[in-house]
Design a protein around this motif. Structure first.
Motif, PDB file in Angstrom:
ATOM      1  N   GLN A  20       9.884  23.095 -21.777  1.00  0.00           N
ATOM      2  CA  GLN A  20      11.031  23.293 -20.893  1.00  0.00           C
ATOM      3  C   GLN A  20      11.055  24.733 -20.389  1.00  0.00           C
ATOM      4  O   GLN A  20      10.758  25.679 -21.130  1.00  0.00           O
ATOM      5  N   GLY A  24      22.327  21.450 -12.812  1.00  0.00           N
ATOM      6  CA  GLY A  24      22.276  21.379 -14.269  1.00  0.00           C
ATOM      7  C   GLY A  24      20.842  21.413 -14.755  1.00  0.00           C
ATOM      8  O   GLY A  24      20.111  22.388 -14.512  1.00  0.00           O
ATOM      9  N   ASP A  25      20.438  20.347 -15.412  1.00  0.00           N
ATOM     10  CA  ASP A  25      19.072  20.260 -15.936  1.00  0.00           C
ATOM     11  C   ASP A  25      18.140  19.539 -14.970  1.00  0.00           C
ATOM     12  O   ASP A  25      17.107  18.995 -15.394  1.00  0.00           O
ATOM     13  N   ASP A  47      12.818  28.217 -19.025  1.00  0.00           N
ATOM     14  CA  ASP A  47      14.079  28.921 -19.238  1.00  0.00           C
ATOM     15  C   ASP A  47      14.696  29.271 -17.885  1.00  0.00           C
ATOM     16  O   ASP A  47      14.118  29.022 -16.825  1.00  0.00           O
ATOM     17  N   ASP A  48      15.876  29.857 -17.904  1.00  0.00           N
ATOM     18  CA  ASP A  48      16.603  30.129 -16.663  1.00  0.00           C
ATOM     19  C   ASP A  48      15.829  31.050 -15.724  1.00  0.00           C
ATOM     20  O   ASP A  48      15.844  30.864 -14.495  1.00  0.00           O
ATOM     21  N   GLY A  80      13.920  17.428 -22.120  1.00  0.00           N
ATOM     22  CA  GLY A  80      15.343  17.743 -22.161  1.00  0.00           C
ATOM     23  C   GLY A  80      15.796  18.702 -21.078  1.00  0.00           C
ATOM     24  O   GLY A  80      16.851  19.342 -21.208  1.00  0.00           O
ATOM     25  N   GLY A  81      15.034  18.816 -19.996  1.00  0.00           N
ATOM     26  CA  GLY A  81      15.409  19.727 -18.914  1.00  0.00           C
ATOM     27  C   GLY A  81      14.282  19.846 -17.911  1.00  0.00           C
ATOM     28  O   GLY A  81      13.458  18.945 -17.763  1.00  0.00           O
ATOM     29  N   LEU A  82      14.238  20.980 -17.235  1.00  0.00           N
ATOM     30  CA  LEU A  82      13.244  21.200 -16.184  1.00  0.00           C
ATOM     31  C   LEU A  82      11.945  21.752 -16.747  1.00  0.00           C
ATOM     32  O   LEU A  82      11.954  22.622 -17.626  1.00  0.00           O
ATOM     33  N   THR A  83      10.830  21.264 -16.220  1.00  0.00           N
ATOM     34  CA  THR A  83       9.503  21.754 -16.581  1.00  0.00           C
ATOM     35  C   THR A  83       8.726  22.039 -15.295  1.00  0.00           C
ATOM     36  O   THR A  83       9.173  21.725 -14.194  1.00  0.00           O
ATOM     37  N   ARG A  88      19.341  23.488  -7.743  1.00  0.00           N
ATOM     38  CA  ARG A  88      19.491  23.161  -9.157  1.00  0.00           C
ATOM     39  C   ARG A  88      20.813  22.454  -9.391  1.00  0.00           C
ATOM     40  O   ARG A  88      21.851  22.848  -8.871  1.00  0.00           O
ATOM     41  N   THR A 120      13.890  15.735 -13.056  1.00  0.00           N
ATOM     42  CA  THR A 120      14.061  16.379 -14.352  1.00  0.00           C
ATOM     43  C   THR A 120      13.061  15.752 -15.295  1.00  0.00           C
ATOM     44  O   THR A 120      12.563  14.646 -15.038  1.00  0.00           O
ATOM     45  N   HIS A 123      12.857  14.214 -18.721  1.00  0.00           N
ATOM     46  CA  HIS A 123      13.716  13.723 -19.803  1.00  0.00           C
ATOM     47  C   HIS A 123      13.116  14.002 -21.175  1.00  0.00           C
ATOM     48  O   HIS A 123      13.845  14.329 -22.122  1.00  0.00           O
TER      49      HIS A 123
END
Length: 220
Positions: free
Chosen positions: A129, A149-150, A131-132, A201-204, A147, A196, A198
């Motif tokens: 995943q 959320g995720d 980071d920001d 659990g977020g963006l890759t 963007r 996203t 799944h």
């Protein structure tokens, strides 16, 4: 209309489509199956050969039958049939059939290879995943994506509904090849894609790679 793919979808050439094309090519009319799978040059060539061959066979049949019917009311001896048209027509149709058989084998092989690649992709470990800071840097390279959320999302607008569906078809192919499926929302000529990962659990990075590919598809 909202779609969320959860099972394998259409590949560049799916196994079912390749099988249907093979049946059309070998048991119906050579070339039709090739055209079904967008093999335009091969399909048109096979179809032209098949139609030309069939036409020559029918011309031969008519030319040979008319004299025989005339003999019913005449005492003239039967003439020797000329098989040149029949041979030429049969040769052309056979060439079309064998050409379409080669194309069918190629389509079946391509479908099997694509299916194997999908299976390999499905078993690949999830990507890490982002980071920001990494997400912000990736979004700077894809400014038309926002963007949420995720996830990241973008809306594409086309001239009409068929154009939008054509884009969705291309998205489905790319998503299946990558084994990474976006949420798809269709509103007449507007298509919104949401990405996203799944499993992570977020963006890759996979989300941004596919977003870039969708951007390119929208320009076709």
């Amino acid at each position: 209309m909202r779609m969320k793919p959860s099972s394998p979808g259409r590949k560049p050439v799916s196994r079912a489509k390749a099988k249907n094309a093979t049946l059309l090519n070998l048991l119906a009319t050579p070339g039709l199956g090739s055209l079904l799978c967008r093999r335009w040059i091969s399909g048109l060539g096979q179809l032209v050969l098949a139609i030309t061959g069939f036409a020559l066979i029918m011309i031969w049949f008519v030319k040979e039958m008319i004299p025989y019917y005339g003999l019913m009311f005449s005492d003239e001896p039967p003439h020797q049939p000329n098989f040149k048209l029949l041979e030429a027509g049969t040769l052309l149709f056979a060439a079309s059939w064998f050409w379409s058989a080669v194309t069918s084998v190629s389509l079946l092989h391509e479908a099997s290879a694509a299916n194997l690649q999908s299976l390999k992709n499905s078993g690949a470990p999830p990507m890490p995943q982002l980071d920001d800071n990494q997400i912000a840097a990736a979004l700077a390279l894809e400014p038309q994506w926002q963007r949420q959320g995720d996830a990241i999302a973008r809306s594409f607008q086309f001239k009409d509904f068929p154009a939008a569906i054509k884009f969705v078809d291309a998205v489905a192919v790319a998503a299946e090849q990558a084994w990474h499926h976006p949420d798809i929302d269709i509103r007449w000529n507007k298509v919104t894609l949401t990405l996203t990962t799944h499993d992570a659990g977020g963006l890759t990075q996979k989300d941004f790679d596919l977003a870039r590919q969708f951007d390119q598809l929208s320009l076709r």
